[in-house]
Scaffold this motif. Structure first.
Motif, short mmCIF file in Angstrom:
data_model
loop_
_atom_site.label_atom_id
_atom_site.label_comp_id
_atom_site.label_asym_id
_atom_site.label_seq_id
_atom_site.Cartn_x
_atom_site.Cartn_y
_atom_site.Cartn_z
N PHE A 43 29.85 37.61 -4.48
CA PHE A 43 29.34 36.29 -4.13
C PHE A 43 30.13 35.66 -2.99
O PHE A 43 29.56 35.07 -2.07
CB PHE A 43 29.35 35.36 -5.35
CG PHE A 43 28.05 35.38 -6.11
CD1 PHE A 43 27.01 34.55 -5.76
CD2 PHE A 43 27.87 36.26 -7.17
CE1 PHE A 43 25.81 34.58 -6.45
CE2 PHE A 43 26.68 36.29 -7.88
CZ PHE A 43 25.64 35.45 -7.51
N VAL A 44 31.45 35.76 -3.04
CA VAL A 44 32.28 35.08 -2.04
C VAL A 44 32.26 35.81 -0.70
O VAL A 44 32.07 35.20 0.35
CB VAL A 44 33.73 34.94 -2.55
CG1 VAL A 44 34.62 34.35 -1.46
CG2 VAL A 44 33.76 34.05 -3.78
N GLY A 48 28.46 34.47 0.08
CA GLY A 48 28.97 33.12 0.25
C GLY A 48 28.67 32.48 1.59
O GLY A 48 28.43 31.27 1.67
N TYR A 57 33.66 28.24 0.38
CA TYR A 57 32.87 28.70 -0.75
C TYR A 57 33.73 29.15 -1.92
O TYR A 57 33.34 28.98 -3.08
CB TYR A 57 31.94 29.84 -0.32
CG TYR A 57 30.91 30.15 -1.38
CD1 TYR A 57 29.89 29.24 -1.67
CD2 TYR A 57 30.98 31.32 -2.14
CE1 TYR A 57 28.97 29.50 -2.67
CE2 TYR A 57 30.06 31.58 -3.13
CZ TYR A 57 29.05 30.67 -3.40
OH TYR A 57 28.16 30.91 -4.40
N TYR A 60 34.40 26.24 -4.02
CA TYR A 60 33.22 25.80 -4.77
C TYR A 60 32.90 26.74 -5.93
O TYR A 60 32.56 26.30 -7.03
CB TYR A 60 32.00 25.71 -3.84
CG TYR A 60 30.76 25.22 -4.55
CD1 TYR A 60 30.50 23.86 -4.67
CD2 TYR A 60 29.87 26.11 -5.14
CE1 TYR A 60 29.38 23.40 -5.36
CE2 TYR A 60 28.75 25.67 -5.83
CZ TYR A 60 28.51 24.31 -5.93
OH TYR A 60 27.41 23.86 -6.62
N ALA A 61 33.01 28.05 -5.69
CA ALA A 61 32.52 29.04 -6.65
C ALA A 61 33.49 29.31 -7.80
O ALA A 61 33.06 29.72 -8.88
CB ALA A 61 32.21 30.35 -5.94
N THR A 62 34.78 29.10 -7.60
CA THR A 62 35.76 29.49 -8.62
C THR A 62 35.51 28.85 -9.98
O THR A 62 35.58 29.54 -11.01
CB THR A 62 37.19 29.18 -8.14
OG1 THR A 62 37.47 29.99 -6.99
CG2 THR A 62 38.21 29.50 -9.23
N LEU A 65 32.80 30.73 -11.65
CA LEU A 65 33.23 32.09 -11.97
C LEU A 65 34.12 32.11 -13.21
O LEU A 65 34.11 33.08 -13.97
CB LEU A 65 33.97 32.69 -10.77
CG LEU A 65 33.05 33.04 -9.58
CD1 LEU A 65 33.87 33.18 -8.30
CD2 LEU A 65 32.27 34.31 -9.85
N PHE A 188 26.97 28.53 -8.43
CA PHE A 188 27.02 29.17 -7.12
C PHE A 188 26.37 28.35 -6.01
O PHE A 188 26.66 28.56 -4.85
CB PHE A 188 26.37 30.56 -7.21
CG PHE A 188 27.06 31.45 -8.20
CD1 PHE A 188 28.34 31.91 -7.96
CD2 PHE A 188 26.46 31.80 -9.40
CE1 PHE A 188 29.00 32.72 -8.88
CE2 PHE A 188 27.09 32.60 -10.32
CZ PHE A 188 28.38 33.06 -10.06
N ARG A 215 35.27 21.85 -11.79
CA ARG A 215 35.29 21.66 -10.34
C ARG A 215 36.02 20.36 -9.98
O ARG A 215 36.84 20.32 -9.05
CB ARG A 215 33.86 21.66 -9.80
CG ARG A 215 33.74 21.69 -8.29
CD ARG A 215 32.31 21.98 -7.88
NE ARG A 215 32.00 23.40 -8.03
CZ ARG A 215 30.88 23.87 -8.57
NH1 ARG A 215 29.96 23.04 -9.03
NH2 ARG A 215 30.69 25.17 -8.66
#
Length: 253
Positions: A43-44, A48, A57, A60-62, A65, A188, A215
């Protein structure tokens, strides 16, 4: 020895037993720990760049995940619980005077341990990929607390699913919705960027407020509303899973 200390000792024994089974099964280790990292890199590094989220990204995604890593470790738990139930292991434990509750808590604890190990791996890889959180020590403590709460909620729900399923195969398949939910959340991409129907589902499903709370904590700016919804979802799912698991265990064991 009191009944409480006996149950605790039996739970530790069950935890050790289940940990040994997990470590000796490469597929369990891959699904629970390594595959979330593979998805993270995909994804990254691959997808991403196509997403516009207003920040790096990886940042944002961590959080999403972290939640995804919890859900990916659930299938093996449901299968293991069902195996114990359908292959006569439970009856053998009963003959050995093992605490009945320890059989369940052993699976819950080992699932929580696997999920936490997977999340530690996710955070480590995220830092290696440029993750730059603004969280304070207190915020990190909040992240840990919410992740632990989520793992125990998901663990109890998964144990209940494993007990209720007729076969190990159906137990594993029954956890697929929990594995897919993070992909249908704000993990995501932002929920407000989705089409009608998908947006509403993402906004009101349980994982989105949990992800948004993580987040916010990692940004150093947690949202009170998301946090209350996240805790409420975790506590509610944990209670449902616990009551369901205990009722099914008493009925079938």
């Amino acid at each position: 020895m009191s009944s409480v200390s006996t149950a605790w000792t039996d739970s530790v024994i069950m935890l050790r037993r289940n940990l040994k089974h997990s470590v000796r099964n490469p597929l369990v280790v891959f699904n629970a720990v390594l595959f979330p990292i593979v998805v993270m890199v995909m994804f990254v590094k691959v997808l991403g760049g196509a997403f516009s989220v207003g920040e790096d990204y990886i940042d944002y995604a961590t959080p999403g995940l972290l939640v995804m890593a919890v859900s990916y470790g659930l299938g093996s738990t449901a299968t293991a619980v069902n195996d114990d139930m359908t292959r006569g292991i439970i009856n053998r434990f009963k003959a050995m005077d093992v605490s009945r509750g320890a059989v369940l808590t052993g699976h819950v604890f080992v699932t929580a341990v696997r999920c936490l190990v997977a999340d530690v791996a996710i955070v480590g890889v995220a830092f290696a990929m440029g993750f730059d959180p603004e969280a304070s020590a207190l915020d990190w403590l909040g992240v840990l607390g919410l992740v632990v709460l989520l793992t125990f909620a998901a663990s109890w729900l998964t144990v209940a699913v494993g007990l209720a399923a007729k076969t190990a195969e159906s137990a594993g398949l029954a956890t697929v919705p929990l594995i897919m939910l993070p992909f249908l959340s704000s993990a995501f991409v932002p929920a407000d960027s989705m089409g009608a129907g998908a947006r509403q589902f993402a906004e009101y499903q349980p994982f989105t407020p949990i992800i948004e709370t993580l987040r916010g904590l990692l940004k150093g700016d947690p949202s009170g509303g998301d946090a209350m919804a996240a805790v409420a979802w975790c506590v509610g799912l944990a209670l449902i899973g616990y009551v369901w698991a205990v009722a099914t265990f008493k009925k079938r064991a």
